[in-house]
Write a protein that holds these residues in place. Structure first.
Motif, PDB file in Angstrom:
ATOM      1  N   ARG A   1       0.804  -1.216   0.000  1.00 15.25           N
ATOM      2  CA  ARG A   1       0.000   0.000   0.000  1.00 15.25           C
ATOM      3  C   ARG A   1       0.837   1.266   0.000  1.00 15.25           C
ATOM      4  O   ARG A   1       0.310   2.347   0.017  1.00 15.25           O
ATOM      5  CB  ARG A   1      -0.930  -0.009   1.204  1.00 15.25           C
ATOM      6  CG  ARG A   1      -1.899  -1.158   1.128  1.00 15.25           C
ATOM      7  CD  ARG A   1      -2.840  -1.163   2.268  1.00 15.25           C
ATOM      8  NE  ARG A   1      -3.703  -2.331   2.130  1.00 15.25           N
ATOM      9  CZ  ARG A   1      -4.356  -2.878   3.103  1.00 15.25           C
ATOM     10  NH1 ARG A   1      -4.259  -2.377   4.318  1.00 15.25           N
ATOM     11  NH2 ARG A   1      -5.111  -3.927   2.906  1.00 15.25           N
ATOM     12  N   GLY A   2       2.123   1.161   0.024  1.00 12.74           N
ATOM     13  CA  GLY A   2       2.986   2.330  -0.012  1.00 12.74           C
ATOM     14  C   GLY A   2       3.386   2.792   1.377  1.00 12.74           C
ATOM     15  O   GLY A   2       3.009   2.217   2.391  1.00 12.74           O
ATOM     16  N   ASP A   3       4.166   3.866   1.400  1.00 14.60           N
ATOM     17  CA  ASP A   3       4.656   4.402   2.661  1.00 14.60           C
ATOM     18  C   ASP A   3       3.602   5.297   3.305  1.00 14.60           C
ATOM     19  O   ASP A   3       2.776   5.900   2.633  1.00 14.60           O
ATOM     20  CB  ASP A   3       5.924   5.231   2.423  1.00 14.60           C
ATOM     21  CG  ASP A   3       7.068   4.368   1.904  1.00 14.60           C
ATOM     22  OD1 ASP A   3       7.115   3.186   2.272  1.00 14.60           O
ATOM     23  OD2 ASP A   3       7.905   4.896   1.141  1.00 14.60           O
TER      24      ASP A   3
END
Length: 112
Positions: A23-25
């Motif tokens: 989901r990303g940072d």
């Protein structure tokens, strides 16, 4: 023989493989402390670009809390519970009440 349980245990559906973030940072964050009138401290994380509110509800007691421990917000006052008679007295004076009572008693006695 199968126990009737699913084959995957200990993981949520859609969580993906362990240790891998698809989901990303997360956005960069800052932690802000809020203090209530009872001295409780509540720490909340906000995104750096987010506007930090002036008040936050205390997680321990529910009173409003502010970012300055020396200047905490004051809880709004609540009106005490009033009975039906209290609301009547708010609208009418004692003399008006006696006049209405005498009229009602006269109707019950049949004199009116």
């Amino acid at each position: 023989m199968a126990q009737g349980r699913g084959g995957i245990r200990g993981a949520r559906i859609g969580s993906g493989p362990m240790g891998e973030s698809e989901r990303g940072d997360l956005a960069p964050r800052t932690t802000v402390s809020f203090w209530c009138g009872n001295g409780h401290r509540t720490q909340i994380s906000f995104a750096i670009e987010a506007v930090v509110p002036r008040e936050w509800d205390c997680r321990s007691c529910g009173l409003p809390a502010g970012p300055d421990p020396d200047d905490v917000p004051v809880a709004p006052g609540h009106a005490p519970y009033k009975t039906h008679l209290g609301y009547v007295r708010q609208r009418r004076t004692q003399e008006d009440g006696e006049i209405l009572l005498n009229e009602a008693l006269a109707k019950l006695r049949g004199t009116i």
